[in-house]
Design a protein around this motif. Structure first.
Motif, PDB file in Angstrom:
ATOM      1  N   VAL A   1      20.935  21.731  40.274  1.00 42.81           N
ATOM      2  CA  VAL A   1      21.956  22.680  39.811  1.00 42.81           C
ATOM      3  C   VAL A   1      23.354  22.180  40.171  1.00 42.81           C
ATOM      4  O   VAL A   1      24.283  22.256  39.363  1.00 42.81           O
ATOM      5  CB  VAL A   1      21.680  24.098  40.369  1.00 42.81           C
ATOM      6  N   ALA A   2      23.507  21.615  41.365  1.00 41.52           N
ATOM      7  CA  ALA A   2      24.809  21.078  41.767  1.00 41.52           C
ATOM      8  C   ALA A   2      25.250  19.965  40.820  1.00 41.52           C
ATOM      9  O   ALA A   2      26.416  19.903  40.415  1.00 41.52           O
ATOM     10  CB  ALA A   2      24.747  20.560  43.204  1.00 41.52           C
ATOM     11  N   LYS A   3      24.317  19.093  40.442  1.00 35.76           N
ATOM     12  CA  LYS A   3      24.643  17.994  39.522  1.00 35.76           C
ATOM     13  C   LYS A   3      24.979  18.525  38.130  1.00 35.76           C
ATOM     14  O   LYS A   3      25.956  18.096  37.511  1.00 35.76           O
ATOM     15  CB  LYS A   3      23.478  17.011  39.430  1.00 35.76           C
ATOM     16  N   LEU A   4      24.172  19.431  37.629  1.00 32.23           N
ATOM     17  CA  LEU A   4      24.374  19.926  36.267  1.00 32.23           C
ATOM     18  C   LEU A   4      25.646  20.762  36.143  1.00 32.23           C
ATOM     19  O   LEU A   4      26.281  20.767  35.081  1.00 32.23           O
ATOM     20  CB  LEU A   4      23.150  20.708  35.790  1.00 32.23           C
TER      21      LEU A   4
ATOM     22  N   SER B   1      19.344  16.544  32.121  1.00 32.76           N
ATOM     23  CA  SER B   1      20.658  16.793  31.521  1.00 32.76           C
ATOM     24  C   SER B   1      20.745  18.261  31.120  1.00 32.76           C
ATOM     25  O   SER B   1      19.736  18.950  31.034  1.00 32.76           O
ATOM     26  CB  SER B   1      20.892  15.891  30.311  1.00 32.76           C
ATOM     27  N   ARG B   2      21.943  18.713  30.859  1.00 32.97           N
ATOM     28  CA  ARG B   2      22.167  20.119  30.500  1.00 32.97           C
ATOM     29  C   ARG B   2      21.514  20.481  29.175  1.00 32.97           C
ATOM     30  O   ARG B   2      21.293  21.648  28.888  1.00 32.97           O
ATOM     31  CB  ARG B   2      23.668  20.392  30.433  1.00 32.97           C
TER      32      ARG B   2
ATOM     33  N   THR C   1      12.538  24.146  45.993  1.00 30.86           N
ATOM     34  CA  THR C   1      13.780  24.848  46.324  1.00 30.86           C
ATOM     35  C   THR C   1      14.920  23.863  46.553  1.00 30.86           C
ATOM     36  O   THR C   1      16.022  24.031  46.027  1.00 30.86           O
ATOM     37  CB  THR C   1      13.592  25.726  47.575  1.00 30.86           C
ATOM     38  N   HIS C   2      14.659  22.814  47.328  1.00 33.52           N
ATOM     39  CA  HIS C   2      15.699  21.826  47.618  1.00 33.52           C
ATOM     40  C   HIS C   2      16.047  21.007  46.378  1.00 33.52           C
ATOM     41  O   HIS C   2      17.226  20.731  46.121  1.00 33.52           O
ATOM     42  CB  HIS C   2      15.265  20.947  48.789  1.00 33.52           C
ATOM     43  N   VAL C   3      15.051  20.651  45.596  1.00 33.40           N
ATOM     44  CA  VAL C   3      15.299  19.915  44.348  1.00 33.40           C
ATOM     45  C   VAL C   3      16.124  20.778  43.395  1.00 33.40           C
ATOM     46  O   VAL C   3      17.065  20.296  42.760  1.00 33.40           O
ATOM     47  CB  VAL C   3      13.960  19.469  43.715  1.00 33.40           C
TER      48      VAL C   3
END
Length: 105
Positions: free
Chosen positions: A27-30, A56-57, A20-22
């Motif tokens: 998602v924040a990075k992508l 990566s996306r 969940t934390h990962v």
């Protein structure tokens, strides 16, 4: 135990709380179009070693949870994951207890 399914179906077992934390950190990075390495140690009971994935996306990514309810979010742990993602070596998946050690002083 949840699963991180990466690319063409490579599966990695991670505890639902960890996953969940990962997930939130990834998602924040992508969302910002930031690619990065995701790293963790493989426990002895799963064969030992280390895993590094280039996130990566462009690569399909699935977060599959075994539990039906999401756990409470530890913002310190999430901040530690995000902080390590800024390093050259990439985001380090750590235990909740280790999170504060990974934050700047």
């Amino acid at each position: 135990m949840g699963k991180l399914v990466y690319g063409a179906g490579q599966e990695y077992d991670l505890d639902d709380r960890v996953l969940t934390h990962v997930k939130l950190a990834i998602v924040a990075k992508l969302r910002r179009h930031e690619s990065f390495l995701l790293n963790w140690d493989v426990p002895v009971e799963q064969g030992s070693g280390r895993v590094s994935l280039w996130i990566s996306r462009e690569v399909p990514l699935v977060f599959q949870f075994s539990g039906s309810r999401p756990p409470a979010i530890n913002t310190v742990w999430l901040e530690a994951l995000m902080h390590t993602s800024q390093r050259t070596g990439g985001m380090v998946v750590m235990s909740e207890e280790e999170a504060e050690r990974h934050l700047p002083e």
